[in-house]
Write a protein that holds these residues in place. Sequence first.
Motif, PDB file in Angstrom:
ATOM      1  N   UNK A 119      12.995  10.170  32.350  1.00 20.63           N
ATOM      2  CA  UNK A 119      13.742  10.658  33.502  1.00 20.63           C
ATOM      3  C   UNK A 119      15.114  10.013  33.610  1.00 20.63           C
ATOM      4  N   UNK A 120      16.111  10.813  33.938  1.00 19.58           N
ATOM      5  CA  UNK A 120      17.507  10.384  33.901  1.00 19.58           C
ATOM      6  C   UNK A 120      17.810   9.256  34.884  1.00 19.58           C
ATOM      7  N   UNK A 121      17.090   9.202  35.989  1.00 15.02           N
ATOM      8  CA  UNK A 121      17.317   8.175  37.009  1.00 15.02           C
ATOM      9  C   UNK A 121      16.301   7.058  36.827  1.00 15.02           C
ATOM     10  N   UNK A 122      16.746   5.941  36.287  1.00 10.60           N
ATOM     11  CA  UNK A 122      15.847   4.816  36.042  1.00 10.60           C
ATOM     12  C   UNK A 122      15.292   4.187  37.300  1.00 10.60           C
ATOM     13  N   UNK A 123      15.859   4.537  38.457  1.00  8.96           N
ATOM     14  CA  UNK A 123      15.336   4.019  39.727  1.00  8.96           C
ATOM     15  C   UNK A 123      14.390   5.013  40.388  1.00  8.96           C
ATOM     16  N   UNK A 124      14.202   6.160  39.759  1.00  4.75           N
ATOM     17  CA  UNK A 124      13.241   7.169  40.203  1.00  4.75           C
ATOM     18  C   UNK A 124      13.425   7.518  41.686  1.00  4.75           C
ATOM     19  N   UNK A 125      14.680   7.768  42.058  1.00  5.72           N
ATOM     20  CA  UNK A 125      14.992   8.136  43.439  1.00  5.72           C
ATOM     21  C   UNK A 125      14.505   7.069  44.420  1.00  5.72           C
ATOM     22  N   UNK A 126      14.649   5.800  44.007  1.00  2.00           N
ATOM     23  CA  UNK A 126      14.259   4.639  44.820  1.00  2.00           C
ATOM     24  C   UNK A 126      12.746   4.586  45.079  1.00  2.00           C
ATOM     25  N   UNK A 127      11.985   5.219  44.213  1.00  2.00           N
ATOM     26  CA  UNK A 127      10.529   5.186  44.337  1.00  2.00           C
ATOM     27  C   UNK A 127       9.953   4.103  43.429  1.00  2.00           C
ATOM     28  N   UNK A 128       8.850   3.485  43.866  1.00  2.00           N
ATOM     29  CA  UNK A 128       8.124   2.540  43.023  1.00  2.00           C
ATOM     30  C   UNK A 128       7.236   3.362  42.100  1.00  2.00           C
TER      31      UNK A 128
END
Length: 444
Positions: free
Chosen positions: A60-69
């Motif tokens: 997934x392009x966002x390594x922070x996963x939309x601020x999800x754990x």
Amino acid sequence: MNSSAKNHSLLQVAMIGGAIATTATVSLFGPAWTRSVRAALQDSPKAVVDQVWQLVNSEYVDGKFNQQDWLAVRKNLLSKEYSSKEEAYVAIREALQKLNDPYTRFMDPQQFEALTNQTSGEVSGIGIRMELNETTKRLTVLEAIENSPALKAGIKAGDEILAIDGKSTQQMKVDDASKLIRGKEGTVITLRLGRSGNNIDLKLTRAKIEVPTVTYNLKQEGNRRVGYIRLREFSAHASEQMARAIRKLNGQKVDSYVLDLRGNPGGLLQASVEIARMWLDDGGIVRTVNRQGFNEDMKANRTALTKLPLAVLVDGNSASASEILTGALKDNKRAVVVGTQTFGKALVQSVHELPDGSGLAVTIAHYYTPKGTDINHKGITPDIKLELTEAQERQLASNPQLIGTQNDPQYARAIAVLSNNTFATPPINPTNQPMRLGANELKF
């Protein structure tokens, strides 16, 4: 393949995306899996749940996963017991919603099969385009596709489809008829046709049909010979169909082109790059950036099939791969862009098939136009903005044969611009070798 610009039924981008293809072999189990975990989950609905989690986790392009754990998401998913695959599918979709990305999505086997059928640029059927005639209220053949069982059997435009395998088509929708007509390659279907007051029963054997996504014809506009090309989606066969269209029109001595991308929801990233290279000899086409910040630049490679003046038509439904092509032609001053603001989707997806026949699309990269413009949620602004009135839109929708004629205001404006020769000729840039795309890097 000279044909009209009539619309035909396509799966909508909002549901399953535009044209894409299945990926090359992918690792279905991440390295974090131990042998004991694999054994415990094998043949369980949990297996698909964790496979989806693993793929999103790694790509997934966002390594922070939309601020999800994202690790907590996995723990929660695997703590549940799933009594059926359908129950697992619901849990997967709920987990993906946390990313707030409509393009990262799970597809059940039926949805995934529909997707792969569309993106391959092929269907298994008899090879007709049809509509529900507004006057007769009957299913009517618009065209028998080249080299199809329908064409070989003598089916013609205007034939009415009265029954499919003995089932009456009265009050039947086009989509429902399409489902009945399509089927496994090599199977037999019987159609009852109405023609000139007579009924005809035909038995046909279904075959793999290459779906035409490119239509084109030569138009005489005053003293100009214009090659009009309409591209409906970027399927696996789109680039070869585009090449045939350009070569055919070049042979007819056109002096300019109109490329119509209105309503084109997108398709294969690779197809958009290949088609851009047919119009551009030099210059950048698109730059993609993944989660790790790796940049990949796709460039022209001196394989243009024409250098003639070009106008491109776009609208709010010209999306993704359409925007890659439009952005490349506009930024390189290769074409004048006419119409309205495009959709604004600058994300790249990878598609994976899962062992149970379901599938997953994952956003893996962001893309930028050759000038570095981020068009996400913004779209591309045409060089010449021309909105259609509601009346004009209704007229074109109810009379598709008017699309790409002087009764089509955006087309007419493009012809006027081409006639005035008021836009720049293609620039000369240093030649750069293109970088190759991976088989699973897709745009839709």
